[in-house]
Design an enzyme around this catalytic site. Structure first.
Site, PDB file in Angstrom:
ATOM      1  N   GLU A  45      -6.469 -96.524 -30.892  1.00 48.95           N
ATOM      2  CA  GLU A  45      -5.812 -96.178 -32.150  1.00 48.95           C
ATOM      3  C   GLU A  45      -6.398 -97.008 -33.273  1.00 48.95           C
ATOM      4  OE1 GLU A  45      -1.578 -96.429 -32.314  1.00 48.95           O
ATOM      5  OE2 GLU A  45      -1.269 -95.497 -30.348  1.00 48.95           O
ATOM      6  N   GLU A  87       0.654-100.332 -26.397  1.00 49.36           N
ATOM      7  CA  GLU A  87       0.944-101.500 -27.227  1.00 49.36           C
ATOM      8  C   GLU A  87       1.926-102.504 -26.636  1.00 49.36           C
ATOM      9  OE1 GLU A  87       1.828 -99.936 -31.112  1.00 49.36           O
ATOM     10  OE2 GLU A  87      -0.285 -99.539 -31.496  1.00 49.36           O
TER      11      GLU A  87
END
Length: 501
Positions: A314, A194
């Site tokens: 995810e 991320e």
């Protein structure tokens, strides 16, 4: 993505053989998934050129102050991997932090009582990772290693910090890649979790351009292990358009990641529901019909234009709100059902296996045993076949060709509205068993209500029971038993199968 709740909680202590697109003949080739993998357009192919689909689960903990996957305070790691397999997940994404490379790091919160996790005793984090990788491979699961954080303290916007410079990041990535040379259970590495503002894509600033950093790190990994896939997440903002952390791949079409080894890049997006954070598209009057257009813009175009495979590394939700339920249903449909598209589909790993993810919860409930069957059920259409087992291995406990068992199912009482039953498992092989699994399918609508001396999963009328930590080992000729309650009664005695290792 916005992980405040997740951070707070993290530090606390037979898959259906569905047709795969591109396979010429069902009997002409080995089961897809053998060997190392590579990319071709939007697909991932195995060593024989057969398409494969990653349909997996995130099991976190190595990136936290426990320095090991979570839940080992409750269960044996092998029983959890067996349960993942029994539910139809074929890949495990293992987040980690660079702390696990430090000599002073000691894994904690592992229960060794009653024989649980016995072969992990005295091991460091990397050695435990070896065990998990080895056992997953024996079960026919693949593993993706995810550099989730620079240290156990929390997520970082960039791939480096003042305490963990880029040089340390790359050194540790190369160490992992070298560690698993020749072990094709590990199919690749997710370079950094991320990236977000001020990380950019294609801006040309070596201090913040994530695309350039991914090229440097990816080439470093491939210099020591050229067989690995390189998973590259997006950023938060591109050309003034912001989205989820790691979920914005709008720049990858114009500025692709270019590596020294061809056919190794898989782009990775993250996508979440309102239980993680609110986004403008959730309140659009056309929701959820607007969502495919949102996903197309941020990352789906890479797949649809045949540029590269896309792995949704995810996605998750507590599933408590109607908006989240509609979001998950729409996303699963967008990922393309395996029964229709086979492996010509988006890749994915759901967040998470763990119940202690504060903003999403997990596939497991808080007891670390029971399955959230509603949440798991949403994923049924995009699950995919498992992969060939790696057999033995250097890291974990394994099977034996002399291991076999038989199971006898007996109804001990039946009062109409419910019943109790006992199952006796006998070692019929020539070597001692280390674990066992028993399955049966009822003809009626019976459901297990509770079980003792085993853990279970139930899908429709099919039940799979796996040994508890204390009774997996059975000597030649020996027997163990487990029991359960069910409802309604009148189910009779089904045919039972037993598998031993």
């Amino acid at each position: 993505m916005f992980r405040s709740l997740r951070r707070a909680l993290c530090v606390a202590a037979a898959a259906l053989l569905l047709p795969l697109a591109g396979v010429q003949s069902a009997g002409a080739a080995a089961a897809p998934g053998a060997g190392y993998w590579h990319t071709s357009g939007r697909q991932i192919l195995d060593a024989a050129g057969q398409p494969v689909r990653i349909a997996g689960i995130n099991w976190f903990g190595f990136e936290t102050g426990n320095y090991v996957v979570h839940g080992l305070w409750s269960r044996d790691y092998k029983s959890m991997i067996d349960q993942m397999k029994s539910l139809g997940y074929n890949t495990i994404r293992l987040p980690y932090s660079d702390d696990i490379f430090k000599s002073g790091t000691v894994p904690n919160s592992i229960d060794f009582s009653s024989g649980k996790n016995a072969d992990l005793q005295g091991l460091g984090s990397l050695q435990i990772m070896d065990k998990i990788v080895s056992y997953a491979g024996q079960d026919g699961l693949k593993v993706i290693l995810d550099r989730h954080r620079p240290d156990a303290g929390g997520q970082s916007a960039l791939w480096y910090t003042s305490a963990v410079p880029e040089s340390a990041w790359i050194t540790d990535l190369k160490a992992l890649a070298t560690r698993y040379v020749g072990q094709d259970t590990v199919i690749g590495i997710d370079l950094h979790n991320e990236p977000h503002d001020p990380a950019c894509w294609g801006c040309g600033d070596t201090a913040t351009d994530w695309r350039l950093a991914a090229q440097r790190a990816g080439n470093a990994v491939l210099s020591v292990n050229p067989d690995l896939l390189i998973f590259v997440e997006g950023v938060q903002t591109y050309a003034g358009v912001s989205g989820w952390w790691g979920g914005n791949l709008m720049g990858a079409g114009q500025y692709p990641v270019q590596l020294n080894v061809a056919n190794r890049v898989v782009y990775s997006a993250h996508d979440y529901a309102t239980s993680v954070a609110q986004q403008s598209w959730f309140s659009d009057p056309s929701f959820p019909d607007n969502m495919p257009g949102v996903w197309d813009k941020y990352w789906g175009y890479l797949f649809k234009q045949n540029i590269a495979p896309v792995w949704v590394g995810e996605f998750g939700t507590t599933l408590t709100s109607t908006v989240d339920q509609k979001w998950l249903a729409a996303l699963v449909s967008y990922l393309r059902p395996t029964s229709t598209y086979g492996a010509d589909s988006f890749q994915w790993t759901f967040w998470s296996w763990n119940p202690n993810s504060g903003d999403t919860g997990g596939i497991l409930k808080d007891d670390w045993v029971s399955v959230d069957t509603v949440k798991d059920g949403y994923l049924a259409s995009v699950k995919a076949p498992g992969f060939p087992s790696t057999g033995g291995g250097t890291g974990g406990g394994g099977g034996s060709t002399g291991a076999s068992c038989a199971a006898a199912y007996t109804v001990s009482s039946d009062w109409g509205s419910g019943f109790n039953a006992d199952v006796k498992v006998t070692n019929t092989g020539t070597t001692a068993m280390t674990s066992w699994k028993v399955s049966w399918t009822w003809a009626g609508s019976q459901q297990v209500t509770n079980m003792w001396n085993a853990t279970y999963t139930q899908s429709g009328s099919t039940v799979t029971a796996v040994n508890a930590a204390h009774n997996g080992g059975v000597p030649v000729g020996g027997s163990v038993s487990f029991g359960f309650g069910g409802a309604p009664g009148g189910g009779g005695t089904p045919t039972v199968t037993c598998t031993a290792t």
